[in-house]
Design an enzyme around this catalytic site. Structure first.
Site, PDB file in Angstrom:
ATOM      1  CE1 TYR A 141      -3.130  -2.865   1.156  1.00 48.70           C
ATOM      2  CE2 TYR A 141      -4.498  -0.906   1.245  1.00 48.70           C
ATOM      3  CZ  TYR A 141      -4.432  -2.438   1.158  1.00 48.70           C
ATOM      4  OH  TYR A 141      -5.566  -3.157   1.143  1.00 48.70           O
ATOM      5  CE  LYS A 187       1.989 -17.654  -2.722  1.00 46.61           C
ATOM      6  NZ  LYS A 187       1.414 -18.824  -2.795  1.00 46.61           N
ATOM      7  CG  ASP A 219      -1.529 -20.404  -1.335  1.00 47.69           C
ATOM      8  OD1 ASP A 219      -0.982 -20.736  -0.296  1.00 47.69           O
ATOM      9  OD2 ASP A 219      -0.842 -20.934  -2.350  1.00 47.69           O
ATOM     10  CG  ASP A 243      -8.012  -5.119   2.239  1.00 46.43           C
ATOM     11  OD1 ASP A 243      -9.127  -4.541   2.678  1.00 46.43           O
ATOM     12  OD2 ASP A 243      -8.016  -4.879   0.858  1.00 46.43           O
ATOM     13  CG  ASP A 247     -13.695  -7.360   2.724  1.00 45.06           C
ATOM     14  OD1 ASP A 247     -13.333  -6.901   3.815  1.00 45.06           O
ATOM     15  OD2 ASP A 247     -14.167  -6.760   1.964  1.00 45.06           O
TER      16      ASP A 247
HETATM   17  C1  LIG Z   1     -10.417   1.376   1.109  1.00 49.10           C
HETATM   18  C2  LIG Z   1      -9.152   0.775   1.229  1.00 49.10           C
HETATM   19  C3  LIG Z   1      -7.914   1.533   1.015  1.00 49.10           C
HETATM   20  C4  LIG Z   1      -9.148  -0.097   2.654  1.00 49.10           C
HETATM   21  C5  LIG Z   1      -8.022  -1.056   2.748  1.00 49.10           C
HETATM   22  O1  LIG Z   1      -7.667  -1.682   1.799  1.00 49.10           O
HETATM   23  O2  LIG Z   1      -7.216  -1.016   3.669  1.00 49.10           O
HETATM   24  C6  LIG Z   1     -10.524  -0.824   3.016  1.00 49.10           C
HETATM   25  O3  LIG Z   1     -10.415  -1.944   1.935  1.00 49.10           O
HETATM   26  C7  LIG Z   1     -10.045  -1.411   4.258  1.00 49.10           C
HETATM   27  O4  LIG Z   1     -10.288  -2.660   4.309  1.00 49.10           O
HETATM   28  O5  LIG Z   1     -10.034  -0.650   5.148  1.00 49.10           O
HETATM   29 MG   LIG Z   2     -10.894  -3.861   2.983  1.00 47.33          MG
END
Ligand SMILES: CC(C)[C@H](C(=O)O)[C@@H](O)C(=O)O
Ligand SMILES: [Mg+2]
Ligand SMILES: NC(=O)c1ccc[n+]([C@@H]2O[C@H](COP(=O)([O-])OP(=O)(O)OC[C@H]3O[C@@H](n4cnc5c(N)ncnc54)[C@H](O)[C@@H]3O)[C@@H](O)[C@H]2O)c1
Length: 366
Positions: A141, A187, A219, A243, A247
């Site tokens: 990032y 990884k 993975d 990240d 999710d």
């Molecule tokens: C919006 C994006 C930059 C952010 C990230 O990848 O950190 C989001 O996906 C999160 O999880 O906070």
């Molecule tokens: Mg995110």
């Protein structure tokens, strides 16, 4: 106690869910005798529209003068074609970097009353209780160079020893407070940064003999998160993997709309935001699930203000409202049964207020 909270609603559903969390914090302040001062400021697309800057100086100043930051979400199609410097997401990365918020805590806990919405078999999902510790200010990032032309593009995955050491130490500290198990996810079969990551984890673990460490590749970890999520306690990982895995883990609990997060540095200052984004397709409809932001506010009370009882009051109220079968549209069985953001928040507030009544009744008997 008197505390200052910077509120950055941001874009999409951000303003709706932060408004809900502020209402809940106001009720907590009243119930426990605190004073919270809220100061609103812009970030993301909202700030680009007002100041041509996704993180204006004025916003930084307001956050610097606060004890903690509550953030909604940034981004949306309106700004998707903007040049990189004018992308809402840049504002989010910049605030994390500015305040050195290297430790992103993302708890993922199964809520029994939400299990019906999880695609996993109930026996796989019901024991889930993990903490994802995501490095937040390094890696892909932030590495330079990072740019593209039509002919090629480059991103840089860079980690210094110091950056890895501090997040690894944080994860050991959290593991000691939990079940004492770390899955360090990397990884290392391909990436040089992951090889250094593994080495540092192994060096550090000597100081924490009570913590069990397993190195795992990202993975196969993403597969095991689905097949055996209850096996995880602390997941320690770098920025990008964290990240994606968080999710993925949200699906286990039923909805991205219930996952909170805390972004911390070495002292008690922190930024609190839901794991989810600005959900542009449901923005402005009043149907977003505010639970993730309300639970992020509870994390703020716990980690930045040391208000454990107050944090628990919010978490219990949220659990009770779910147990009662009250859901927003992302979790409800049918649209007819779904509550709006405001209706659901009112239920949480009523629940906190009724806790206060039962506590005072209890106190009158002591
Ligand atoms: C919006 C994006 C930059 C952010 C990230 O990848 O950190 C989001 O996906 C999160 O999880 O906070
Ligand atoms: Mg995110
Ligand atoms: N921390 C952040 O500010 C953050 C995090 C992730 C994505 N984003 C940004 O948000 C925008 C949209 O991204 P996306 O669609 O990939 O991810 P998203 O998290 O916004 O949405 C993913 C899915 O989950 C649903 N959802 C998310 N939060 C919800 C809630 N509280 N209640 C009900 N449903 C909810 C959405 O409707 C959508 O179907 C992008 O611009 C992205 O960059 C910001």
């Amino acid at each position: 106690m008197e505390k200052k909270v910077a509120v950055l609603p941001g874009d999409g559903i951000g303003p709706e869910v932060t408004e809900a969390a502020v209402k809940v914090l106001e009720v907590i302040a009243k119930r426990f005798g605190h004073t919270f001062h809220f100061e609103h400021a812009s970030i993301g697309g909202d700030a680009i529209d007002q100041h041509q800057n996704p993180l204006p100086d004025e916003t930084i100043a307001i956050c610097e003068a606060s004890d903690a930051v509550l953030l909604g979400a940034v981004g949306g199609p309106k700004w998707d074609q903007n040049p990189q410097a004018l992308r809402p997401e840049k504002g989010l990365l910049a605030i994390r970097k500015h305040f050195d918020l290297f430790a992103n805590l993302r708890p993922v806990k199964a809520v029994p009353s939400l299990l019906h919405t999880s695609p996993l078999k109930e026996e796989n999902a019901k024991e889930v209780d993990m903490l994802i510790v995501r490095e937040l200010t390094g890696g892909l990032y932030f590495g330079e160079p990072s740019h593209h032309t039509d002919e090629g593009a480059v991103d840089t995955l860079l980690y210094t020893r110091a950056e890895i050491e501090r997040i690894v130490e944080k994860s050991f500290e959290f593991a000691q407070l939990r079940k004492g198990k770390i899955a360090s996810v990397d990884k290392a079969n391909v990436l040089e940064s992951s090889k250094l990551w593994r080495k540092i984890v192994d060096e550090k673990k000597v100081a924490y003999p009570d913590v069990e460490v397993e190195h795992m590749l990202v993975d196969s970890t993403s597969m095991k998160l689905i097949t055996n999520p209850a096996a995880f306690d602390v997941i320690l990982t770098e920025n990008m993997f964290g990240d994606i895995l968080s999710d993925e883990a949200s699906v286990i609990t039923g909805s991205l709309g219930v996952l909170p997060s805390a972004s911390m540095r070495a002292d008690s200052f922190g930024l609190y935001e839901p794991v989810h984004g600005s959900a542009p397709e449901i923005a402005g409809k009043g149907i977003a699930n505010p639970a993730a932001t309300i639970l992020s506010a509870a994390m703020m009370l716990r980690y930045s203000f040391g208000m454990e009882a107050e944090a628990v009051a919010i978490e219990k109220a949220v659990d009770t409202v779910f147990e009662d079968g009250s859901f927003t549209a992302d979790l409800a069985d049918s649209a007819q049964q779904a509550l709006t953001t405001q209706e659901w928040t009112e239920k949480v507030i009523n629940e906190i207020e009724s806790q206060s009544v039962s506590n005072s009744i209890m106190n009158s008997y002591v």
